[in-house]
Design an enzyme around this catalytic site. Structure first.
Site, mmCIF file in Angstrom:
data_model
loop_
_atom_site.group_PDB
_atom_site.id
_atom_site.type_symbol
_atom_site.label_atom_id
_atom_site.label_comp_id
_atom_site.label_asym_id
_atom_site.label_seq_id
_atom_site.Cartn_x
_atom_site.Cartn_y
_atom_site.Cartn_z
ATOM 1 N N TYR A 157 5.706 -12.083 -1.776
ATOM 2 C CA TYR A 157 5.928 -13.206 -0.755
ATOM 3 C C TYR A 157 6.439 -14.483 -1.252
ATOM 4 C CZ TYR A 157 1.529 -15.478 -1.697
ATOM 5 O OH TYR A 157 0.532 -16.299 -2.477
ATOM 6 N N ARG B 262 12.550 -16.680 -7.487
ATOM 7 C CA ARG B 262 11.140 -16.038 -7.673
ATOM 8 C C ARG B 262 10.859 -14.950 -6.955
ATOM 9 N NH1 ARG B 262 6.035 -20.042 -8.058
ATOM 10 N NH2 ARG B 262 6.158 -19.616 -5.522
ATOM 11 N N ARG C 84 1.235 7.937 3.938
ATOM 12 C CA ARG C 84 0.447 7.190 2.835
ATOM 13 C C ARG C 84 0.153 7.998 1.569
ATOM 14 N NH1 ARG C 84 -4.341 6.339 0.831
ATOM 15 N NH2 ARG C 84 -4.971 3.892 0.525
ATOM 16 N N HIS D 248 0.143 7.210 -2.759
ATOM 17 C CA HIS D 248 0.329 6.086 -3.739
ATOM 18 C C HIS D 248 1.459 6.077 -4.592
ATOM 19 C CE1 HIS D 248 -4.201 5.795 -3.214
ATOM 20 N NE2 HIS D 248 -4.445 4.880 -4.141
ATOM 21 N N LYS E 98 4.195 -12.831 -7.426
ATOM 22 C CA LYS E 98 3.457 -13.345 -6.211
ATOM 23 C C LYS E 98 3.298 -12.390 -5.122
ATOM 24 C CE LYS E 98 3.880 -17.775 -3.424
ATOM 25 N NZ LYS E 98 2.971 -18.351 -4.033
ATOM 26 N N GLU F 261 -6.092 -20.955 -13.046
ATOM 27 C CA GLU F 261 -5.320 -21.957 -11.953
ATOM 28 C C GLU F 261 -6.436 -21.885 -10.986
ATOM 29 O OE1 GLU F 261 -1.666 -19.730 -10.796
ATOM 30 O OE2 GLU F 261 -2.933 -17.767 -10.867
ATOM 31 N N LEU G 168 0.576 -17.876 -11.841
ATOM 32 C CA LEU G 168 1.818 -18.121 -11.212
ATOM 33 C C LEU G 168 2.561 -19.263 -11.783
ATOM 34 C CD1 LEU G 168 3.834 -16.746 -8.946
ATOM 35 C CD2 LEU G 168 2.893 -18.373 -7.337
#
Length: 283
Positions: free
Chosen positions: A32, A51, A99, A101, A146, A178, A202
């Site tokens: 995101y 990014r 579903r 993995h 991110k 951070e 990040l």
């Protein structure tokens, strides 16, 4: 009426449908971005979009739109919601499938969604500063992506909130990394210190703007990890993010920073950052 981004369309909020087997919902399998809007204009959108594509590539999601197309869609989203000062949130997931993995096959297409929200700049925080607390960094080792996997950050932010603090300053053993949703800096003897942009943090877009601002005002930068005790001994401490901009930290777990008021270099950085903000065509 509010509008959302759904793949390559701007639609009414209620028209957006998320499959219960979307991998973003089940696995956090997506990335995101958040872009600030000032006076109706997207700020550093190119850097955020770049990014976004980099993060998607790192987890092997192919975004089915060009960067220019995405930029256009975000601009349309801002206009549709009549945003003056606020932000745009957008994400992409690997898509919906049974579903498992293991990545689904090529027939599963990524799903892009986005929203725009009006919200004022937190000017009182910029002026007076905020409190922070140290919290152990329990996140994974690819914080440069991110990712939608934000549970570690959510738990840290909640702990800070329950302590009456604005932000959690994360640390691995004694090394500061951070914030739970920000980058962290210390200023000592006229030098700005911040963790290097590696896999443990990040590389914030606002962080990148701040480093440019520092160069412009003659503030040397040392991208060097700090220990907790070093951060507490700094002359000034600040945090930054898209929505928090440059926010002074005036207290950490009861230790007062800069006599409890934002410092001189912090003020200079804030002023230089202000020059970067789009003023709008009617300003």
């Amino acid at each position: 009426m509010s509008f959302s981004l759904w793949n390559d369309q701007i639609v009414k909020n209620e028209e957006v449908l998320v499959d219960k087997e979307d991998r973003g919902y089940q696995f956090g399998d997506g990335v995101y971005e958040v872009v600030k809007v000032y006076n109706g204009e997207l700020f550093t959108a190119t850097e955020h979009i770049n990014r976004f594509y980099d993060s998607a590539e790192k987890i092997r999601i192919t975004i089915p739109y060009t960067k220019d197309k995405l930029h256009q869609l975000l601009h349309q989203l801002v206009e549709a919601n009549n945003i003056d000062t606020g932000h745009v949130y957008f994400q992409i997931t690997r898509g919906a499938g049974p579903r498992n993995h293991i990545f689904p096959g090529d027939d599963v297409k990524p799903v892009l969604t986005g929203s725009a929200k009006e919200n004022p700049r937190p000017l009182d925080n910029f002026e007076k500063g905020v409190k922070a607390t140290f919290v152990e960094d329990i996140r994974w080792l690819r914080c440069d992506i991110k990712s939608l996997n934000l549970l570690g950050a959510v738990l840290a932010k909640q702990e800070a909130y329950e302590k009456g603090c604005y932000e959690a300053i994360l640390h691995r053993e004694e090394t500061v990394t951070e914030g739970s949703s920000s980058n962290i800096y210390g200023i000592k003897d006229g030098v700005l210190y911040t963790h290097p942009a590696n896999n443990l943090i990040l590389n914030g877009i606002t962080r990148q703007v701040i480093l440019k601002c520092a160069a412009e005002i003659g503030l040397p930068v040392n991208e060097q990890a700090m220990k907790k005790e070093q951060l507490l001994a700094m002359d000034e401490v600040i945090l930054s993010s898209t929505t928090s901009e440059i926010t002074p930290i005036i207290e950490i777990d009861g230790t007062v920073i800069s006599n409890g008021t934002p410092g001189e270099w912090t003020r200079k950085l804030q002023a230089q950052f202000e020059t970067k903000i789009p003023k709008g065509i009617n300003a």
